[in-house]
Design a protein around this motif. Sequence first.
Motif, PDB file in Angstrom:
ATOM      1  N   ASP A 313       0.916  -1.222   0.068  1.00 13.66           N
ATOM      2  CA  ASP A 313      -0.209  -0.162   0.031  1.00 13.66           C
ATOM      3  C   ASP A 313       0.693   1.392   0.099  1.00 13.66           C
ATOM      4  OD1 ASP A 313      -2.361  -1.475   0.038  1.00 13.66           O
ATOM      5  OD2 ASP A 313      -2.647  -1.487   2.017  1.00 13.66           O
ATOM      6  N   ARG A 337      -8.716  -0.174  -2.657  1.00  6.74           N
ATOM      7  CA  ARG A 337      -8.667   0.929  -1.688  1.00  6.74           C
ATOM      8  C   ARG A 337      -7.115   1.533  -1.373  1.00  6.74           C
ATOM      9  NH1 ARG A 337     -13.342   0.978   0.907  1.00  6.74           N
ATOM     10  NH2 ARG A 337     -14.531  -0.782   0.916  1.00  6.74           N
ATOM     11  N   HIS A 338      -6.530   1.749  -2.818  1.00 11.04           N
ATOM     12  CA  HIS A 338      -5.252   2.129  -2.634  1.00 11.04           C
ATOM     13  C   HIS A 338      -5.299   3.481  -2.334  1.00 11.04           C
ATOM     14  CE1 HIS A 338      -0.936   1.183  -3.668  1.00 11.04           C
ATOM     15  NE2 HIS A 338      -0.961   2.693  -4.053  1.00 11.04           N
ATOM     16  N   ASP A 339      -4.343   4.074  -1.386  1.00 12.63           N
ATOM     17  CA  ASP A 339      -4.372   5.453  -0.985  1.00 12.63           C
ATOM     18  C   ASP A 339      -4.488   6.406  -2.167  1.00 12.63           C
ATOM     19  OD1 ASP A 339      -4.124   7.894   0.148  1.00 12.63           O
ATOM     20  OD2 ASP A 339      -2.821   7.189   1.986  1.00 12.63           O
ATOM     21  N   ARG A 340      -5.278   7.319  -2.288  1.00 10.17           N
ATOM     22  CA  ARG A 340      -5.382   8.319  -3.355  1.00 10.17           C
ATOM     23  C   ARG A 340      -4.080   9.178  -3.415  1.00 10.17           C
ATOM     24  NH1 ARG A 340      -7.254   8.626  -7.482  1.00 10.17           N
ATOM     25  NH2 ARG A 340      -6.156  10.559  -7.622  1.00 10.17           N
ATOM     26  N   LYS A 341      -3.281   9.296  -2.029  1.00  8.67           N
ATOM     27  CA  LYS A 341      -2.034  10.171  -2.264  1.00  8.67           C
ATOM     28  C   LYS A 341      -1.014   9.429  -2.812  1.00  8.67           C
ATOM     29  CE  LYS A 341      -3.455  12.849   2.132  1.00  8.67           C
ATOM     30  NZ  LYS A 341      -3.342  13.133   3.460  1.00  8.67           N
ATOM     31  N   ASN A 342      -1.093   8.161  -3.086  1.00  4.47           N
ATOM     32  CA  ASN A 342       0.036   7.304  -3.414  1.00  4.47           C
ATOM     33  C   ASN A 342      -0.520   6.770  -4.668  1.00  4.47           C
ATOM     34  OD1 ASN A 342       1.546   7.505  -1.161  1.00  4.47           O
ATOM     35  ND2 ASN A 342       0.777   5.433  -0.314  1.00  4.47           N
TER      36      ASN A 342
END
Length: 354
Positions: A313, A337-342
Motif C-alpha cells: 500500500d 482501496r489504494h491510498d489516493r495520495k499514493n
Amino acid sequence: MNAVQEFKLSGTAIPKDAVHMLGEICEHFVEHAEVQRTQDAALLKSKIGTASIRVQDRRLLIELACLSEEALQMSRTSIAEHLFYFAGDDPLELSWSETAALAVLPNIHEATVVSAEDVTPHMRRVKFASADVTPFIGGDMHVRLLIPPKGRAPVWPGLREDGRIAWPEGEDELVVRVYTIRAVDIESRELWIDFLQHPAPGVETPGADFARDAQPGERVALLGPGGGNLPSARSILLAGDESALPAIARIAAEVPPGTRMQAIIEVEDAAEEQPLASAGSLDIRWLHRRSYPSGAKGVLAEETKKAIAAIDDETFVWFACEKEDVRAIRALLKSRRHDRKNMYVAWYWERDPA
C-alpha cells in the motif's frame, strides 16, 4: 504572531446540470488536488490554495482562497477553463465578485529554440532557452506550449472578464499543445521537451511538426507549469507508453538516492527504448507493440495489473497512457482501496472510436 494573508474571490456558475458539473470537476481534479466530496459540495486543496464549490438553487457557488494574487488568478482561470470545457455545447453562465483584468497571464514564460535532435526514430527533443527556469524546477511537470504562426510576431494570450484565457484569433492564432518538461538545465537556463513523432494519414500533428522543423531562435511561450507532480515515495511503480515516457524519465532522473522504482514502458520496438538515468534503483521492463499478436489491445494495462498485485500500500502507482486503459487501472486501484495520495493515474490520449 501575524496571520497569513489570504487572497479571496467568489464566483457563481449556472450550468445546465449543477450536480453533474460538480461531479465532472471532482473526477478531473482528483489527479491534481486533494478532493473532499459530499453530495452537494466539494473542497479542492492544492499547493496554490483551496476551491470550495457547492450546489445551491441549481447553481455552483465558488469560493477561492490563495496565498498570493497570482495564485488566485491562476486558480480562477483553471476553474473557469474547466467549467466551460465540461459544459461543451451546453449553456453556461459564469461571473465573479471581481472581473479579471485583461492583462498578460501570470504564468506565461517566453522561450526560444536552442536546438533540436532525434533521441530515437520517433522521439525528437527540442531545447528551449528561457530567462527564468526556476518555476519549472521540481513540482509540476506539464506545460502548455504556445506556438505562434510562422513568420508573424507572436501575440500572447491575456484574460477574459470571466477568468478564461483570451486566445489570439485569426492570423495570430496559436498552436497550443500540452507537453512534459523532460529536464531543466539551471546553469544553461534551458528546458527540454521531448516530442513524440507519430505521423498518420489524415491526422494533424502540429506539435510534432513544430519539433520536426524547429530552428534555433524560433520564439514560443510556455504556460504553466501545472499538473503531473513529481511523486515523493520510497517505492514507485511507473507504467505508460511513449506519450508518458518523458514524464517517466523525468521522475526517474529526479528521485533521491534510495528510491526503488519498477517501470513498465510500452513502445513500438527496441529502437524506441531510451536509457533512463536515476539516482535510485530502477528496474525497467520494455514492452514492444511490434511483437504483439495481431489485434492485441490492453497489453500494457494487463501487465500493470499484474505488477500492482505484487506491491504494498505504500508504493506510489504512476500510470499514464490511453483513456480506456487508464480507467481500468483506476478501477483496480479503487477496488484495492489504494491510498489516493499514493497514485497518479491520468490519460494522455484517447483511442479513435472508429
